[in-house]
Design a protein around this motif. Structure first.
Motif, PDB file in Angstrom:
ATOM      1  N   GLU A  36       9.675   2.871 -12.108  1.00 49.15           N
ATOM      2  CA  GLU A  36      10.833   2.722 -11.223  1.00 49.15           C
ATOM      3  C   GLU A  36      11.006   3.965 -10.355  1.00 49.15           C
ATOM      4  N   GLU A  37      10.846   5.140 -10.952  1.00 49.63           N
ATOM      5  CA  GLU A  37      10.972   6.382 -10.189  1.00 49.63           C
ATOM      6  C   GLU A  37       9.875   6.487  -9.135  1.00 49.63           C
ATOM      7  N   LEU A  38       8.657   6.124  -9.506  1.00 49.48           N
ATOM      8  CA  LEU A  38       7.548   6.183  -8.545  1.00 49.48           C
ATOM      9  C   LEU A  38       7.737   5.170  -7.425  1.00 49.48           C
ATOM     10  N   GLU A  39       8.297   4.019  -7.746  1.00 51.85           N
ATOM     11  CA  GLU A  39       8.575   3.030  -6.701  1.00 51.85           C
ATOM     12  C   GLU A  39       9.634   3.557  -5.746  1.00 51.85           C
ATOM     13  N   ASN A  40      10.669   4.213  -6.283  1.00 53.28           N
ATOM     14  CA  ASN A  40      11.713   4.794  -5.437  1.00 53.28           C
ATOM     15  C   ASN A  40      11.163   5.891  -4.534  1.00 53.28           C
ATOM     16  N   GLU A  41      10.067   6.514  -4.968  1.00 52.92           N
ATOM     17  CA  GLU A  41       9.396   7.545  -4.160  1.00 52.92           C
ATOM     18  C   GLU A  41       8.350   6.947  -3.225  1.00 52.92           C
ATOM     19  N   ASN A  42       8.283   5.594  -3.173  1.00 52.91           N
ATOM     20  CA  ASN A  42       7.313   4.878  -2.328  1.00 52.91           C
ATOM     21  C   ASN A  42       5.870   5.196  -2.697  1.00 52.91           C
ATOM     22  N   GLN A  43       5.632   5.440  -3.990  1.00 55.16           N
ATOM     23  CA  GLN A  43       4.285   5.729  -4.474  1.00 55.16           C
ATOM     24  C   GLN A  43       3.555   4.474  -4.949  1.00 55.16           C
ATOM     25  N   LEU A  44       4.296   3.448  -5.325  1.00 54.87           N
ATOM     26  CA  LEU A  44       3.695   2.220  -5.837  1.00 54.87           C
ATOM     27  C   LEU A  44       4.690   1.072  -5.689  1.00 54.87           C
ATOM     28  N   LYS A  45       4.218  -0.119  -6.031  1.00 56.17           N
ATOM     29  CA  LYS A  45       5.083  -1.300  -6.041  1.00 56.17           C
ATOM     30  C   LYS A  45       5.013  -1.927  -7.425  1.00 56.17           C
ATOM     31  N   ARG A  46       6.172  -2.093  -8.055  1.00 53.26           N
ATOM     32  CA  ARG A  46       6.208  -2.726  -9.367  1.00 53.26           C
ATOM     33  C   ARG A  46       5.975  -4.230  -9.249  1.00 53.26           C
ATOM     34  N   VAL A  47       5.184  -4.761 -10.158  1.00 51.89           N
ATOM     35  CA  VAL A  47       4.961  -6.194 -10.264  1.00 51.89           C
ATOM     36  C   VAL A  47       5.114  -6.575 -11.732  1.00 51.89           C
ATOM     37  N   TYR A  48       5.094  -7.865 -12.003  1.00 47.36           N
ATOM     38  CA  TYR A  48       5.235  -8.311 -13.383  1.00 47.36           C
ATOM     39  C   TYR A  48       4.131  -7.717 -14.250  1.00 47.36           C
ATOM     40  N   GLY A  49       4.508  -6.986 -15.291  1.00 46.69           N
ATOM     41  CA  GLY A  49       3.541  -6.427 -16.231  1.00 46.69           C
ATOM     42  C   GLY A  49       2.967  -5.086 -15.852  1.00 46.69           C
ATOM     43  N   GLY A  50       3.398  -4.509 -14.714  1.00 43.57           N
ATOM     44  CA  GLY A  50       2.833  -3.217 -14.331  1.00 43.57           C
ATOM     45  C   GLY A  50       3.171  -2.833 -12.902  1.00 43.57           C
ATOM     46  N   ALA A  51       2.179  -2.320 -12.160  1.00 41.20           N
ATOM     47  CA  ALA A  51       2.403  -1.875 -10.785  1.00 41.20           C
ATOM     48  C   ALA A  51       1.093  -1.909 -10.023  1.00 41.20           C
ATOM     49  N   ILE A  52       1.202  -1.940  -8.695  1.00 45.03           N
ATOM     50  CA  ILE A  52       0.032  -1.938  -7.821  1.00 45.03           C
ATOM     51  C   ILE A  52       0.183  -0.840  -6.777  1.00 45.03           C
ATOM     52  N   LYS A  53      -0.938  -0.429  -6.218  1.00 47.42           N
ATOM     53  CA  LYS A  53      -0.935   0.568  -5.147  1.00 47.42           C
ATOM     54  C   LYS A  53      -0.336  -0.052  -3.888  1.00 47.42           C
ATOM     55  N   ILE A  54       0.505   0.686  -3.216  1.00 49.59           N
ATOM     56  CA  ILE A  54       1.106   0.193  -1.976  1.00 49.59           C
ATOM     57  C   ILE A  54       0.072   0.193  -0.868  1.00 49.59           C
ATOM     58  N   ASN A  55      -0.001  -0.917  -0.166  1.00 47.18           N
ATOM     59  CA  ASN A  55      -0.804  -1.008   1.051  1.00 47.18           C
ATOM     60  C   ASN A  55       0.078  -1.630   2.124  1.00 47.18           C
ATOM     61  N   TYR A  56       0.602  -0.793   3.009  1.00 44.18           N
ATOM     62  CA  TYR A  56       1.548  -1.291   3.986  1.00 44.18           C
ATOM     63  C   TYR A  56       0.875  -2.148   5.053  1.00 44.18           C
ATOM     64  N   GLU A  57      -0.410  -1.953   5.257  1.00 45.78           N
ATOM     65  CA  GLU A  57      -1.115  -2.709   6.286  1.00 45.78           C
ATOM     66  C   GLU A  57      -1.677  -3.999   5.707  1.00 45.78           C
ATOM     67  N   ARG A  58      -1.399  -5.120   6.372  1.00 47.98           N
ATOM     68  CA  ARG A  58      -1.968  -6.400   5.964  1.00 47.98           C
ATOM     69  C   ARG A  58      -3.113  -6.811   6.860  1.00 47.98           C
ATOM     70  N   GLU A  59      -3.279  -6.107   7.944  1.00 49.09           N
ATOM     71  CA  GLU A  59      -4.424  -6.342   8.813  1.00 49.09           C
ATOM     72  C   GLU A  59      -4.845  -5.015   9.420  1.00 49.09           C
ATOM     73  N   GLU A  60      -6.042  -4.976   9.942  1.00 45.24           N
ATOM     74  CA  GLU A  60      -6.578  -3.728  10.481  1.00 45.24           C
ATOM     75  C   GLU A  60      -5.787  -3.296  11.709  1.00 45.24           C
ATOM     76  N   PRO A  61      -5.277  -2.068  11.721  1.00 46.18           N
ATOM     77  CA  PRO A  61      -4.590  -1.581  12.923  1.00 46.18           C
ATOM     78  C   PRO A  61      -5.555  -1.524  14.107  1.00 46.18           C
ATOM     79  N   SER A  62      -5.012  -1.571  15.301  1.00 47.35           N
ATOM     80  CA  SER A  62      -5.852  -1.486  16.496  1.00 47.35           C
ATOM     81  C   SER A  62      -6.532  -0.126  16.573  1.00 47.35           C
ATOM     82  N   HIS A  63      -7.572  -0.059  17.391  1.00 48.49           N
ATOM     83  CA  HIS A  63      -8.284   1.211  17.577  1.00 48.49           C
ATOM     84  C   HIS A  63      -7.322   2.289  18.066  1.00 48.49           C
TER      85      HIS A  63
END
Length: 261
Positions: free
Chosen positions: A43-70
């Motif tokens: 919870e503390e790491l999520e509040n620091e924007n270090q990860l995203k909590r999911v059911y059973g644990g956490a995942i690395k944050i990836n804000y990009e869902r598609e490749e940014p432009s050049h």
């Protein structure tokens, strides 16, 4: 939080950078604390924007869902990319045959290659081609330039697709400098774009030495399409050291990790 608590949070982030996700029960066993304590750390790491909590644990944050432009990539982490590009150029010797991938990090290599002699340089990058032609016309670069043709991806200023893959199949090179969108010790390197990934696969197959250039923002991230396992890579150049949890796997797979200064 106590120093011990901060060290445990660092351990959680190292594990997350290694695998891209962590499970609460595995963290309980590894850190020898209660599940409630682990949930508090997450919870503390999520509040620091270090990860995203999911059911059973956490995942690395990836804000990009598609490749940014050049153009967006060009201004992101520019100083880090310049240092990485300079370090990569130091691996190039006279008479080398090279592939320079389309990334904005690999583009930073080019100014540092002007004192190399008799290079043959292949690229799918339109900005790299333009810069090399400018250097060539000013007699700053005296090597040979080859551009891989194919489907033009205007947003990313590059070529890709089947025609580009087929053309690349005819080239065998000494060193390939590869740009990536994500890297995980367990799962290797990845790309947002499957067409870009496929030509990167062909480049890797046809190169004696494969060198990945990545800034810290790509570490611990897995994107849409897998390009290669780490065992297919010889060297990674980054602006930060490899996560500690990766060290054994990098050694086992024969990957050198260089930090650009």
């Amino acid at each position: 939080m106590s120093l011990v608590g901060e060290e445990r949070k660092d351990a959680i982030m190292n594990l997350l950078n290694y695998a891209g996700k962590v499970r609460t029960n595995e963290l309980v066993e590894k850190l020898q604390v209660s599940s409630e304590t682990i949930r508090r750390y997450l919870e503390e790491l999520e509040n620091e924007n270090q990860l995203k909590r999911v059911y059973g644990g956490a995942i690395k944050i990836n804000y990009e869902r598609e490749e940014p432009s050049h153009l967006m990539r060009e201004v992101s982490h520019a100083e880090e990319k310049k240092r990485i590009g300079r370090a990569a150029a130091n691996l190039v010797q006279d008479n080398d045959v090279l592939v320079i991938d389309d990334g904005t990090t690999t583009l930073h290599m080019l100014p540092f290659l002007m004192n190399r002699r008799n290079l043959k340089l292949i690229t799918i990058s339109v900005p790299a081609l333009n810069l090399l032609m400018e250097y060539h016309n000013k007699e700053l670069f005296t090597g040979e330039i080859y551009f891989i043709g194919g489907k033009v991806q205007s947003k990313h200023f590059r070529t890709a697709g089947t025609l580009a893959e087929n053309m690349m199949q005819n080239f065998f090179v000494d060193k390939a400098f590869i740009s990536i969108d994500g890297i995980l010790a367990q799962h290797g390197i990845s790309s947002y774009d499957c067409e870009k990934a496929m030509i990167a696969k062909r480049i890797i197959e046809n190169s004696k030495e494969n060198i990945v250039l990545t800034d810290h923002s790509k570490i611990g991230i897995s994107t849409f399409y897998k390009v290669a396992d780490l065992k297919e890579i010889d060297t990674v150049i980054s602006d930060v050291p490899a996560p500690k949890e990766w060290e054994g796997e990098l050694e086992a797979k024969g990957v050198d990790w260089l930090v650009a200064d």
